[in-house]
Enzyme design. Structure first.
Site: not given
Length: 389
Positions: A169, A274, A19-20, A241-242, A58, A268, A45, A272, A233, A247-248, A17
């Site tokens: 998906k 998060d 994003d992945k 798709d970009a 960074e 990260k 990122e 971090k 597909f 985002r997941k 995917h």
């Protein structure tokens, strides 16, 4: 009172995917830095689109890690996923690297100095969750969604299903009766495929993998088994798709069955919170459930940037607890140092163990000999039981 009878749905996305793909590249960058220096700092990122990969963020680490090295790292990640398509190819995609030095102001707050311990890399809230729905103490809909896609990916990589593409998906809806999942009412799988196969062919390719993953008797009615419901597909991945890192976050965690603090994990380093504190919260919640102190457990922790001690710890057992929650909070605080340094050292997070987390969930995985998925260990069970015996 919590509802006992309901439908609940979770989704997953494959390693291919868009994003992945970005999560995987970002975490490969993290691993590259941590392999060279366990105390490197990384916030990377990634953006992907048609034959283009952009890294930004960074870092603080060895100068031996050059831009050309990172370009090779990105290409290797894409190659491992399996992209060799006209619109997105590991060898032909243009890779731009815009990583620069970490802010000195942020570093000053995070670094240990004098009597100051290492501080959190940012403010924020993080959650962990565990329950008894599956063997890995995770909610059932997200685990089955992950496992379906992982099985399809393994079949593609092995050559058993050469007509499947990397982008896919899944979505699983389960019926709960008396608070327990009893069967699937619908399953959705959308998977990229070659031009050689029809929609019906893809449906029959996917069917046995879904049937194998779901418990016996759980396969949904035929009219509720959806495979590529829009039809063809063929164009997929970043060419279709970009993609962007982070985002997941619901796919990465509990599929919507538990709260999320909002911070993504991939790209990260473990300073971090998060990432590291969310792992610690899962570790604590899983051990509470494994110790049979509760059937379900949600844990929240919070931090301020530059401050080592957590500002709060909250435990909720959703009416299933066998012990007082306030006392459980105190016991957990005593058992585990939840400062950023304490978490990193206990879970041994300063290792190149992150690229493998980028797809099919950060939780509900087996701990690995080299320290991967250390937050899935249940080594607090005996101490927790003794504390309440």
């Amino acid at each position: 009172m919590a509802r006992k009878n309901y439908l609940f749905t979770s989704e997953s996305v494959s390693e291919g995917h868009p994003d992945k793909v970005c999560d995987r590249i970002s975490d490969a960058v993290v691993d590259t830095y941590l392999a060279a220096d366990p105390y490197a700092r990384v916030a990377c990122e990634t953006l992907t689109t048609t034959n283009r990969i952009v890294l930004a963020g960074e870092v603080r680490g060895p100068e031996s890690i050059t831009k050309d090295h990172l370009i090779d790292v990105a290409r290797a990640a894409v190659r491992d996923i399996g992209y060799e398509q006209d619109g997105f190819h590991w060898k032909n995609a243009e890779v731009d690297v815009y990583l620069h030095a970490q802010s000195a102001d942020i570093a000053m707050g995070v670094d240990a100095a004098g009597n100051k311990d290492e501080g959190a890399g940012d403010q924020g809230i993080m959650f962990g969750y565990a329950c008894r729905e599956t063997d890995v103490l995770m909610p059932a809909p997200i685990i089955y969604s992950h496992r379906i896609l992982k099985a399809l990916a393994e079949a593609r990589h092995s050559g058993a299903q050469p007509d499947l593409g990397p982008d896919a998906k899944s979505q699983v809806t389960l019926l709960y009766e008396n608070g327990r999942p009893v069967r699937a009412t619908s399953v959705v799988v959308s998977t990229q495929h070659s031009e050689r196969v029809s929609v019906q062919d893809v449906r029959e390719i996917v069917r046995p993998y879904v049937a194998e993953i779901l418990p016996e008797g759980w396969f949904p009615p035929e009219e509720e088994f959806y495979v590529n419901p829009t039809g063809r597909f063929v164009i997929g991945g970043p060419d279709g798709d970009a993609g962007l890192t982070g985002r997941k976050i619901i796919v990465d965690t509990y599929g919507g069955a538990a709260p999320h603090g909002g911070g993504a994990f991939s790209g990260k380093d473990p300073t971090k919170v998060d990432r590291s504190a969310a792992y610690a919260c899962r570790y604590l919640a899983k051990n509470v459930v494994a110790a049979e102190l509760a059937e379900r457990c949600t844990i929240q922790v919070s931090y301020a940037i530059g401050v080592s001690k957590p500002l709060s710890l909250y435990v909720e057992t959703h009416g299933t607890g066998q012990v007082d929650e306030s006392r459980l909070e105190k016991v957990l605080f005593e058992l585990v140092d939840l400062s950023p340094r304490g978490i990193r050292e206990r879970l041994k997070l300063n290792r190149p163990i992150y690229a493998r987390t980028a797809a099919y969930g950060h939780f509900g995985r087996d701990p690995e000999p080299d320290g991967g998925f250390s937050w899935e260990k249940t080594d607090l069970v005996d101490e927790l039981r003794r504390a309440f015996s």
